[in-house]
Enzyme design. Sequence first.
Site, mmCIF file in Angstrom:
data_model
loop_
_atom_site.group_PDB
_atom_site.id
_atom_site.type_symbol
_atom_site.label_atom_id
_atom_site.label_comp_id
_atom_site.label_asym_id
_atom_site.label_seq_id
_atom_site.Cartn_x
_atom_site.Cartn_y
_atom_site.Cartn_z
ATOM 1 N N ASP A 315 -0.166 14.454 62.042
ATOM 2 C CA ASP A 315 0.663 14.735 60.871
ATOM 3 C C ASP A 315 0.125 14.035 59.625
ATOM 4 O O ASP A 315 -0.390 12.920 59.700
ATOM 5 C CB ASP A 315 2.091 14.252 61.158
ATOM 6 C CG ASP A 315 3.047 14.550 60.022
ATOM 7 O OD1 ASP A 315 3.246 15.737 59.717
ATOM 8 O OD2 ASP A 315 3.583 13.591 59.427
ATOM 9 N N GLU A 368 -3.305 18.224 60.304
ATOM 10 C CA GLU A 368 -2.500 18.851 59.251
ATOM 11 C C GLU A 368 -3.012 18.271 57.935
ATOM 12 O O GLU A 368 -2.613 17.190 57.522
ATOM 13 C CB GLU A 368 -1.011 18.536 59.434
ATOM 14 C CG GLU A 368 -0.143 19.319 58.465
ATOM 15 C CD GLU A 368 0.978 18.493 57.831
ATOM 16 O OE1 GLU A 368 1.796 19.083 57.110
ATOM 17 O OE2 GLU A 368 1.028 17.270 58.032
#
Length: 634
Positions: A315, A368
């Site tokens: 993330d 990401e």
Amino acid sequence: MTERETVFISEADQYLFAKGTHYDIYKKLGAHLSVENGKKGVFFAVWAPNAEKVNVIGSFNDWDEEVHEMKKIGPIGIYALFVPGIKEGEMYKFLITASDGRKLYKADPFANYAQKRPNTASIITDISHLKWTDGEWMQARAKKDMNKEPIAIYECHIGSWMRHTGRDDEGYYNYREFASALVKYLKKLKYTHVELIGIAEHPFDGSWGYQVTGYYAPTSRYGSPQDFMYLVNTLHKNKIGVILDWVPAHFPKDAHGLAEFDGTPLFEHPDPRIGEHPDWGTKIFNYSKTEVVNFLIANALFWIKEFHIDGLRVDAVASMLYLDYGKQDGQWVANKYGDNKNLEAIEFFKHMNSVIHGAFPGVMTIAEESTAWPKVTGPIEEDGLFFSFKWNMGWMHDFCEYMKLDPLFRKGNHYAMTFAMSYNDSENYILPLSHDEVVHLKCSMLNKMPGYHIDKYANLRTGYTFMFGHEGKKLLFMGQEFGQEREWSEERELDWFLLEEELNQGMQNYVAELLKIYRKYPCMYEVDNSWDGFEWVKADDAEESTYAFIRKCPSSKHRLLFVMNMTPIERPDYRVGVPNKKKYKLLLNSDDKRFGGEGREIQASVMAEKIPCDGRDYSISFDLLPFSSAVFLF
């Protein structure tokens, strides 16, 4: 359990931890069932170098703050203590007395189990004897080149996927119940992987698991670590891979968590301009500290080794790579070269990915990353970060912005849909339509679509066709496969009742058909990062807002022709250039009744004619229906 030496943590352990390369440090620090001098109990160890003293408190000593003081061993600040008589299931915390006299009641950073929120104690458990029966999956995984495999990911949040109704509690499915229901569902739809969000322990439901306090603990919201093992094992036995969201970018300030762990900034950078996210209200890990890097890399390996996880979706990578991410002037500090690159975070990623890919071939790391940072998936020898895949956030943004447009205005934004192929070969991409696209008043995927209610479904079917045909692996968030109409909320289950409606059942059928085609034909996935797998036929038809392209690959004689109409206007006898004089068999018509369409038919097969079109000597013609897609096999 066999007896072992009283000194559980050796000088070699401390040396490797200080160097940042003790990849099994979680087997040393934390709380471990043990036998010392013939007595069964628990060995506790915690890293708190700046503490005045450390005690272990828990249900086994009535939370007495004096009785079990830990001993500092070695020079790097690890405190340890063996306490006889403690059994699995006991609760505990570390009571850290800071140098200024403050008492800090901290959960164990290496605990494998925690109390269900709002309670915050760690729980003694033993995961060293988990019983796995997924050997066939694990052996096959190690031999795979994931770039050449079909990867269709179902992004899922357990607590809001499906719930038991009519109960006094939240009605969560536990890990075992979820395993049974999810396997049945994903096998029906033909997904290859599930990506689980919010698995590592976290205190606040509204963070969706992106503000972690227990990096080594599957959340107790849905059961025990043994129950989580059962979930992964069950998915593997049914040939479904498991990806976890992993959050090495930041952590919350909760009192029991990592923030100011020993009374000083231990895990976070001490300079708030480097160690805090002003927008998120969270702490940033100190990637210049070897023990912190070790904590994170060992954590990544922990999920892979101990819970057989097949991939980590990392993330907020951009927030780690850029020192000024989300910050104003004066809120950040430049690196030694005077620019905004986080040199320590770059080295962290190279270190992490090299260890994971070296030790566990077939395991994916997925970034990401929302910027144009070069070579995110490039090899380290070319100064790449060495991730397996990168989320193509640019494609996602262009796709959503285009699909939201009134069809009258789509011709003015036509090249938004073709732009991604101009840089597609720069990385190994995943095309994500994730949870972030269906929250915070962004609308569900369905309600992004223009037009009347029935038009929204037709638009979305054609949008999904474009996505599945385009190069790049695939990801859809739960609910998008059946046309969830409301935005996602972690506070309720998906609107499964919509499947009683013809349009929603049709959408689910359509996504299942796309997945079936995707997995059946190698040309859909074998070459995803070069022009060897993709060929535009119509990239420039802005006036009529149509697109056509071919998917191909060296290993298969089968190729697929995709044709999409992004307007409500029917195109009778629509002509498309084709490479060969042969028969083109209709595989998919998005307007079919079983998909919620109008049921208008297209020819089952079309013979190419020697009529030049789209720069090719041959072409086919058929009736291209409004807001529809057609896929031909040849």
